[in-house]
Design an enzyme around this catalytic site. Structure first.
Site, PDB file in Angstrom:
ATOM      1  N   SER A 214      -1.814  64.091 -93.997  1.00  0.00           N
ATOM      2  CA  SER A 214      -2.998  64.426 -93.615  1.00  0.00           C
ATOM      3  C   SER A 214      -3.075  64.333 -92.075  1.00  0.00           C
ATOM      4  O   SER A 214      -2.187  64.585 -91.184  1.00  0.00           O
ATOM      5  CB  SER A 214      -4.420  64.338 -94.293  1.00  0.00           C
ATOM      6  OG  SER A 214      -5.480  64.914 -94.114  1.00  0.00           O
ATOM      7  N   ASP A 316      -3.916  73.960-100.953  1.00  0.00           N
ATOM      8  CA  ASP A 316      -4.685  73.236 -99.667  1.00  0.00           C
ATOM      9  C   ASP A 316      -5.118  74.139 -98.716  1.00  0.00           C
ATOM     10  O   ASP A 316      -4.402  75.124 -98.266  1.00  0.00           O
ATOM     11  CB  ASP A 316      -3.460  72.275 -99.138  1.00  0.00           C
ATOM     12  CG  ASP A 316      -3.980  71.525 -97.952  1.00  0.00           C
ATOM     13  OD1 ASP A 316      -5.239  71.857 -97.579  1.00  0.00           O
ATOM     14  OD2 ASP A 316      -3.123  70.729 -97.450  1.00  0.00           O
ATOM     15  N   HIS A 346      -5.188  69.556-101.445  1.00  0.00           N
ATOM     16  CA  HIS A 346      -5.069  68.526-100.514  1.00  0.00           C
ATOM     17  C   HIS A 346      -5.183  67.084-101.047  1.00  0.00           C
ATOM     18  O   HIS A 346      -6.050  66.914-101.915  1.00  0.00           O
ATOM     19  CB  HIS A 346      -6.309  68.627 -99.335  1.00  0.00           C
ATOM     20  CG  HIS A 346      -5.649  68.126 -97.963  1.00  0.00           C
ATOM     21  ND1 HIS A 346      -4.763  68.369 -97.070  1.00  0.00           N
ATOM     22  CD2 HIS A 346      -6.312  66.987 -97.536  1.00  0.00           C
ATOM     23  CE1 HIS A 346      -4.878  67.591 -96.053  1.00  0.00           C
ATOM     24  NE2 HIS A 346      -5.802  66.664 -96.298  1.00  0.00           N
TER      25      HIS A 346
END
Length: 385
Positions: A214, A316, A346
């Site tokens: 991320s 995601d 995610h």
């Protein structure tokens, strides 16, 4: 079988904390199924009715700083488990100050068994944690456990950076901290003022990787670009590992529109985190957030990046930007291993032990391939002498 059990132990320890972030209590069926159902429920383009401050459990203070509620427990270096190795604490670890003025430090992990000899030293993974640049710590339980697991299962020495968070320290502060970490590793390799004994005994400095998920994946990208302008010798960064890297832009992608109300990363939360992380006055087309729209000079530098592993999941909201990044890198001649799976969400490795196992397998294969290339090049160079 033992490997899967170890994965399950690590993931289960913080699954209940992870779900707290998303204000979603898992149903009695599997966490993966719960995540899939979440995405089905949220795949719409209606205006979201989400309070991102409440979702992220943050309060902005009058001076612009944040009050952050504790979403994950922290693992202290004084914990009893720091001195033992078992299924809950897979690797030994210790903290080393980086920049006391900035209150940054390094958490270093090593497997319990040293390399058999100096010809079999381990790669070094420099890890940057996720959290949208505004949340979490290298000591947060999920990141701590993941680094511990990598140290043992790859095996490798893992260095996890405690970097400065926004908005108290807006970008590029985190990138500056990442580059300072790389330079610290270089000084260790050069034995400037002495080398840490763990690094000296365990690490092959010609086999270093940058790794992050991320926001950490975003940091890998930008730190690697900055490292191109400095002499890191004898440290060699031979691979970049970006898991679901955090990028966006002013113009909404189709995946962002499709998952506007996503429970894991809804657009209001995504936009808020970028507004708090980017330099004052910048929008999401700033190169920190959307490097795909950067000028020619930055794109030229992208072509000089080392081999990359980019992973993502179709569920995601950021997947389209991640695919776009891969296309831009490949167009500039970068060797990219792209692994995009269907479904997921995610941070899926937090919810699904099998996804966590698959991600670790991909990382191990990538690291192994890169290291074998270094070995082959070294052998070829010696044969010409």
């Amino acid at each position: 079988m033992i490997f899967i059990q170890l994965i399950i132990v690590v993931i289960s320890r913080y699954l209940e904390f992870a779900t707290t972030i998303f204000l979603h209590k898992p149903h009695s069926h599997s966490s993966h199924s719960s995540c899939m159902k979440t995405m089905e429920d949220q795949s719409c383009t209606s205006a979201p009715s989400i309070d991102p401050f409440k979702l992220l459990k943050i309060v902005q203070n009058p001076d612009g700083s944040l009050t952050r509620q504790s979403l994950f427990p922290s693992v202290s270096i004084t914990d009893e488990e720091s001195t033992s190795s078992n299924t809950s604490q897979l690797a030994f670890f210790k903290d080393i100050p980086l920049n006391p003025q900035n209150k940054t430090f390094i958490r270093l992990y090593r497997p319990p068994t040293p390399p058999p000899n100096t010809n079999h030293k381990l790669p070094l993974l420099i890890h940057f944690h996720g959290g949208g640049f505004i949340l979490f710590s290298a000591t947060s339980r999920p990141f701590h456990d993941a680094c511990s697991l990598k140290a043992v299962k790859l095996p490798a020495v893992v260095l996890s950076l405690e970097y400065r968070l926004a908005p108290e320290h807006r970008l590029p502060a985190a990138y500056d901290d990442a580059v300072e970490t790389i330079m610290w590793v270089r000084d260790q390799a050069m034995d400037v003022n002495g080398c840490d004994p763990w690094l000296k005994e365990y690490v092959d400095f010609s086999k270093c990787f940058l790794i992050g998920s991320s926001a950490g994946g975003n940091m890998v990208f930008h730190a690697a670009l900055r490292a191109l302008d400095i002499d890191t010798s004898p440290v060699k960064i031979i691979g970049l590992i970006m898991n679901q890297p955090y990028f966006s832009g002013v113009e909404r992608t189709e995946s962002e529109k499709r998952f506007v109300n996503d429970r894991i990363l809804p657009l209001p939360a995504n936009d808020l985190m970028w507004s708090l992380a980017l330099p004052e006055g910048a929008d999401r087309d700033h190169e920190f957030c959307n490097p795909m729209t950067a000028d020619g000079f930055l794109k030229e530098k992208m072509g000089r990046l080392t081999r990359c592993l980019v992973t993502g999941h179709g569920g995601d909201p950021l997947i389209d930007k991640q695919r776009e990044l891969v296309k831009v890198l490949e167009a500039r001649g970068v060797d990219v291993v792209a692994e995009f799976a269907e479904g997921g969400c995610h941070g899926i490795e937090i919810f699904d032990p099998l996804k966590a196992e698959a991600l670790l397998k991909s990382i191990k294969e990538f690291v192994g391939t890169c290291c074998r290339c270094v070995n082959s090049e070294s052998a070829a160079a010696k044969s010409t002498l």
